[in-house]
Design a protein around this motif. Structure first.
Motif, PDB file in Angstrom:
ATOM      1  N   GLU A 241       0.812  -1.218   0.000  1.00  0.00           N
ATOM      2  CA  GLU A 241       0.000   0.000   0.000  1.00  0.00           C
ATOM      3  C   GLU A 241       0.845   1.268   0.000  1.00  0.00           C
ATOM      4  O   GLU A 241       0.517   2.249  -0.673  1.00  0.00           O
ATOM      5  CB  GLU A 241      -0.939  -0.007   1.211  1.00  0.00           C
ATOM      6  N   SER A 242       1.946   1.269   0.748  1.00  0.00           N
ATOM      7  CA  SER A 242       2.775   2.480   0.842  1.00  0.00           C
ATOM      8  C   SER A 242       3.502   2.789  -0.454  1.00  0.00           C
ATOM      9  O   SER A 242       3.982   3.904  -0.646  1.00  0.00           O
ATOM     10  CB  SER A 242       3.793   2.328   1.984  1.00  0.00           C
ATOM     11  N   GLU A 243       3.571   1.820  -1.367  1.00  0.00           N
ATOM     12  CA  GLU A 243       4.279   2.030  -2.631  1.00  0.00           C
ATOM     13  C   GLU A 243       3.340   2.441  -3.762  1.00  0.00           C
ATOM     14  O   GLU A 243       3.796   2.642  -4.893  1.00  0.00           O
ATOM     15  CB  GLU A 243       5.028   0.746  -3.022  1.00  0.00           C
ATOM     16  N   LEU A 244       2.049   2.566  -3.476  1.00  0.00           N
ATOM     17  CA  LEU A 244       1.073   2.910  -4.511  1.00  0.00           C
ATOM     18  C   LEU A 244       0.476   4.286  -4.247  1.00  0.00           C
ATOM     19  O   LEU A 244       0.400   4.731  -3.099  1.00  0.00           O
ATOM     20  CB  LEU A 244      -0.044   1.867  -4.547  1.00  0.00           C
ATOM     21  N   PRO A 245       0.023   4.977  -5.296  1.00  0.00           N
ATOM     22  CA  PRO A 245      -0.691   6.245  -5.105  1.00  0.00           C
ATOM     23  C   PRO A 245      -1.993   5.996  -4.340  1.00  0.00           C
ATOM     24  O   PRO A 245      -2.509   4.875  -4.320  1.00  0.00           O
ATOM     25  CB  PRO A 245      -0.967   6.718  -6.538  1.00  0.00           C
ATOM     26  N   PRO A 246      -2.560   7.026  -3.717  1.00  0.00           N
ATOM     27  CA  PRO A 246      -3.842   6.850  -3.013  1.00  0.00           C
ATOM     28  C   PRO A 246      -4.957   6.476  -3.982  1.00  0.00           C
ATOM     29  O   PRO A 246      -4.876   6.733  -5.198  1.00  0.00           O
ATOM     30  CB  PRO A 246      -4.079   8.210  -2.367  1.00  0.00           C
ATOM     31  N   GLY A 247      -6.020   5.882  -3.440  1.00  0.00           N
ATOM     32  CA  GLY A 247      -7.108   5.380  -4.271  1.00  0.00           C
ATOM     33  C   GLY A 247      -7.761   6.435  -5.141  1.00  0.00           C
ATOM     34  O   GLY A 247      -8.192   6.157  -6.260  1.00  0.00           O
ATOM     35  N   ILE A 283      -6.965   5.149  -9.364  1.00  0.00           N
ATOM     36  CA  ILE A 283      -6.407   3.923  -8.798  1.00  0.00           C
ATOM     37  C   ILE A 283      -7.536   3.019  -8.297  1.00  0.00           C
ATOM     38  O   ILE A 283      -7.543   1.812  -8.538  1.00  0.00           O
ATOM     39  CB  ILE A 283      -5.429   4.258  -7.658  1.00  0.00           C
ATOM     40  N   GLU A 284      -8.519   3.605  -7.619  1.00  0.00           N
ATOM     41  CA  GLU A 284      -9.632   2.817  -7.080  1.00  0.00           C
ATOM     42  C   GLU A 284     -10.423   2.138  -8.193  1.00  0.00           C
ATOM     43  O   GLU A 284     -10.783   0.965  -8.081  1.00  0.00           O
ATOM     44  CB  GLU A 284     -10.562   3.704  -6.251  1.00  0.00           C
ATOM     45  N   SER A 285     -10.703   2.863  -9.281  1.00  0.00           N
ATOM     46  CA  SER A 285     -11.488   2.271 -10.362  1.00  0.00           C
ATOM     47  C   SER A 285     -10.723   1.140 -11.044  1.00  0.00           C
ATOM     48  O   SER A 285     -11.329   0.160 -11.500  1.00  0.00           O
ATOM     49  CB  SER A 285     -11.867   3.340 -11.385  1.00  0.00           C
ATOM     50  N   LEU A 286      -9.404   1.237 -11.107  1.00  0.00           N
ATOM     51  CA  LEU A 286      -8.617   0.159 -11.697  1.00  0.00           C
ATOM     52  C   LEU A 286      -8.691  -1.103 -10.840  1.00  0.00           C
ATOM     53  O   LEU A 286      -8.799  -2.213 -11.361  1.00  0.00           O
ATOM     54  CB  LEU A 286      -7.159   0.603 -11.874  1.00  0.00           C
ATOM     55  N   GLU A 296      -2.771  -8.948  -7.188  1.00  0.00           N
ATOM     56  CA  GLU A 296      -2.188  -8.949  -8.526  1.00  0.00           C
ATOM     57  C   GLU A 296      -2.280  -7.564  -9.156  1.00  0.00           C
ATOM     58  O   GLU A 296      -1.317  -7.103  -9.813  1.00  0.00           O
ATOM     59  CB  GLU A 296      -2.899  -9.976  -9.401  1.00  0.00           C
ATOM     60  N   THR A 297      -3.405  -6.882  -8.958  1.00  0.00           N
ATOM     61  CA  THR A 297      -3.556  -5.523  -9.495  1.00  0.00           C
ATOM     62  C   THR A 297      -2.526  -4.595  -8.884  1.00  0.00           C
ATOM     63  O   THR A 297      -1.905  -3.781  -9.591  1.00  0.00           O
ATOM     64  CB  THR A 297      -4.973  -5.001  -9.219  1.00  0.00           C
ATOM     65  N   ALA A 298      -2.326  -4.690  -7.579  1.00  0.00           N
ATOM     66  CA  ALA A 298      -1.342  -3.833  -6.907  1.00  0.00           C
ATOM     67  C   ALA A 298       0.065  -4.109  -7.419  1.00  0.00           C
ATOM     68  O   ALA A 298       0.857  -3.173  -7.643  1.00  0.00           O
ATOM     69  CB  ALA A 298      -1.412  -4.061  -5.402  1.00  0.00           C
ATOM     70  N   GLN A 299       0.404  -5.370  -7.619  1.00  0.00           N
ATOM     71  CA  GLN A 299       1.744  -5.713  -8.124  1.00  0.00           C
ATOM     72  C   GLN A 299       1.965  -5.160  -9.524  1.00  0.00           C
ATOM     73  O   GLN A 299       3.042  -4.618  -9.826  1.00  0.00           O
ATOM     74  CB  GLN A 299       1.922  -7.230  -8.104  1.00  0.00           C
ATOM     75  N   HIS A 300       0.950  -5.256 -10.387  1.00  0.00           N
ATOM     76  CA  HIS A 300       1.077  -4.735 -11.753  1.00  0.00           C
ATOM     77  C   HIS A 300       1.130  -3.210 -11.762  1.00  0.00           C
ATOM     78  O   HIS A 300       1.899  -2.609 -12.534  1.00  0.00           O
ATOM     79  CB  HIS A 300      -0.086  -5.225 -12.620  1.00  0.00           C
ATOM     80  N   LEU A 301       0.338  -2.569 -10.914  1.00  0.00           N
ATOM     81  CA  LEU A 301       0.385  -1.104 -10.829  1.00  0.00           C
ATOM     82  C   LEU A 301       1.754  -0.627 -10.369  1.00  0.00           C
ATOM     83  O   LEU A 301       2.305   0.348 -10.904  1.00  0.00           O
ATOM     84  CB  LEU A 301      -0.700  -0.602  -9.878  1.00  0.00           C
ATOM     85  N   ARG A 302       2.291  -1.287  -9.354  1.00  0.00           N
ATOM     86  CA  ARG A 302       3.614  -0.883  -8.861  1.00  0.00           C
ATOM     87  C   ARG A 302       4.659  -1.018  -9.970  1.00  0.00           C
ATOM     88  O   ARG A 302       5.507  -0.131 -10.159  1.00  0.00           O
ATOM     89  CB  ARG A 302       4.007  -1.741  -7.657  1.00  0.00           C
ATOM     90  N   ALA A 303       4.596  -2.113 -10.727  1.00  0.00           N
ATOM     91  CA  ALA A 303       5.562  -2.312 -11.804  1.00  0.00           C
ATOM     92  C   ALA A 303       5.426  -1.230 -12.876  1.00  0.00           C
ATOM     93  O   ALA A 303       6.429  -0.682 -13.354  1.00  0.00           O
ATOM     94  CB  ALA A 303       5.375  -3.703 -12.411  1.00  0.00           C
ATOM     95  N   LEU A 304       4.190  -0.886 -13.259  1.00  0.00           N
ATOM     96  CA  LEU A 304       3.982   0.141 -14.281  1.00  0.00           C
ATOM     97  C   LEU A 304       4.452   1.509 -13.808  1.00  0.00           C
ATOM     98  O   LEU A 304       5.023   2.290 -14.589  1.00  0.00           O
ATOM     99  CB  LEU A 304       2.496   0.195 -14.665  1.00  0.00           C
ATOM    100  N   CYS A 305       4.227   1.828 -12.548  1.00  0.00           N
ATOM    101  CA  CYS A 305       4.686   3.114 -12.007  1.00  0.00           C
ATOM    102  C   CYS A 305       6.212   3.174 -11.949  1.00  0.00           C
ATOM    103  O   CYS A 305       6.821   4.188 -12.313  1.00  0.00           O
ATOM    104  CB  CYS A 305       4.098   3.337 -10.617  1.00  0.00           C
TER     105      CYS A 305
END
Length: 312
Positions: A241-247, A283-286, A296-305
């Motif tokens: 969670e700390s590595e992703l943008p807010p929802g 982020i929330e809608s994704l 899995e969504t969080a892992q892919h988002l982190r990789a794309l960012c």
């Protein structure tokens, strides 16, 4: 010395407390002369008893009941109880709670906890409907109890801002649904398991069509395996969670892209397609629209960012 009480944490009289006497057993059952009357089909007339042994240890004993007595999800004949342990009798859950003597003034329990002072109260479970609070019975514990007791029906859960349903068949989780998300039942189930507050109700006559899903999408894993996997994913998700943008953060694709899209994994490409389809993706809608689990969504988002494909 600590005093002990039995607190009903699910059912029509949730929150009702019964002092545990020192000089005799507290009987649970369907009979009118039981100390705690649980008026439902799955409860025997004299189902179980709770008492303080000569070693001053709280114990529960099944009285040869037809459907059994369960402690923390395990069927028992006789077992020692510790503070916080939960007893399942029929569709009712009771928790052993320790309190100081001064507590009796707050709860209006009698100062002398003898056999004459123990109240009798009928607890009716209409059609064996089981209800309670998630804060009293965390969902993983509740689902384990229902699995051990081979319960069937639709479990309705209402959290702070969402409602979910879980279909159980003889204790096995078959489907799960949340109105606001897209994806297979496992995704909905793992999202629901994150909830730490709210209320639940198990309706044994619930309509499974409320959780419509393709037959091939039905869950065929055991409840135990699902709960283990769900808790693992929740733990890993919290670490991310700390590595992703807010929802509420809006996202867009970088222009120009740092490298061709063909270098992305299938899961990462799915997220890119969602971003292109949505007018103002967040982020929330994704998380809600992606068919993959939240982890899995969080892992892919982190990789794309990290690789510079996404801008927030």
């Amino acid at each position: 010395m600590k005093r002990f009480i039995l607190r009903i944490v699910s059912g029509s009289f949730a929150g009702t407390e019964y002092p545990l006497p020192w000089d005799r057993q507290l009987v649970l059952g369907r009979a009118a002369d039981a100390d705690i009357v649980l008026n439902e089909e799955r409860v025997s007339r004299r189902h179980a008893q709770v008492f303080i042994s000569s070693e001053q240890q709280v114990e529960v004993e099944d009285l040869d009941s037809r459907n059994g007595t369960f402690v923390n999800g395990e069927r028992v004949t006789r077992a020692e109880l510790r503070e916080g342990d939960r007893i399942l009798v029929g569709a009712s859950v009771l928790e052993l709670v320790a309190c100081e003597a001064e507590r009796t003034m707050v709860t209006k329990l009698p100062a002398e906890w003898n056999s004459e002072a123990v109240p009798r109260m009928a607890v009716t479970s209409v059609s064996s409907v089981m209800s309670g609070s998630i804060s009293e019975i965390p969902l993983p514990d509740l689902l384990q109890l229902l699995s051990t007791n081979r319960k069937s029906g639709v479990l309705h859960i209402r959290g702070d801002a969402a409602e979910g349903q879980i279909l159980l068949q003889h204790g096995q989780i078959r489907r799960a649904a949340l109105a606001e998300i897209h994806g297979p039942p496992r995704k909905a189930l793992f999202r629901i398991l994150c909830w730490s507050s709210g209320v639940f109700q198990l309706d044994p006559n619930g309509d499974p069509r409320l959780l419509s899903t393709a037959e091939e999408d039905e869950i065929d894993e055991s409840t135990e395996a699902l709960l283990l996997e769900g808790m693992r994913q929740i733990d890993e998700l919290r670490q991310l969670e700390s590595e992703l943008p807010p929802g509420e953060a809006l996202v867009s694709l970088a222009d120009p892209l740092p490298s061709p899209l063909r270098e992305l994994s299938p899961g990462e490409l799915d997220l890119v397609q969602l971003i292109l389809k949505q007018h103002t993706p967040s982020i929330e809608s994704l998380f809600n629209e992606n068919s993959a689990t939240d982890l899995e969504t969080a892992q892919h988002l982190r990789a794309l960012c990290r690789r510079g494909y996404l801008l927030t």
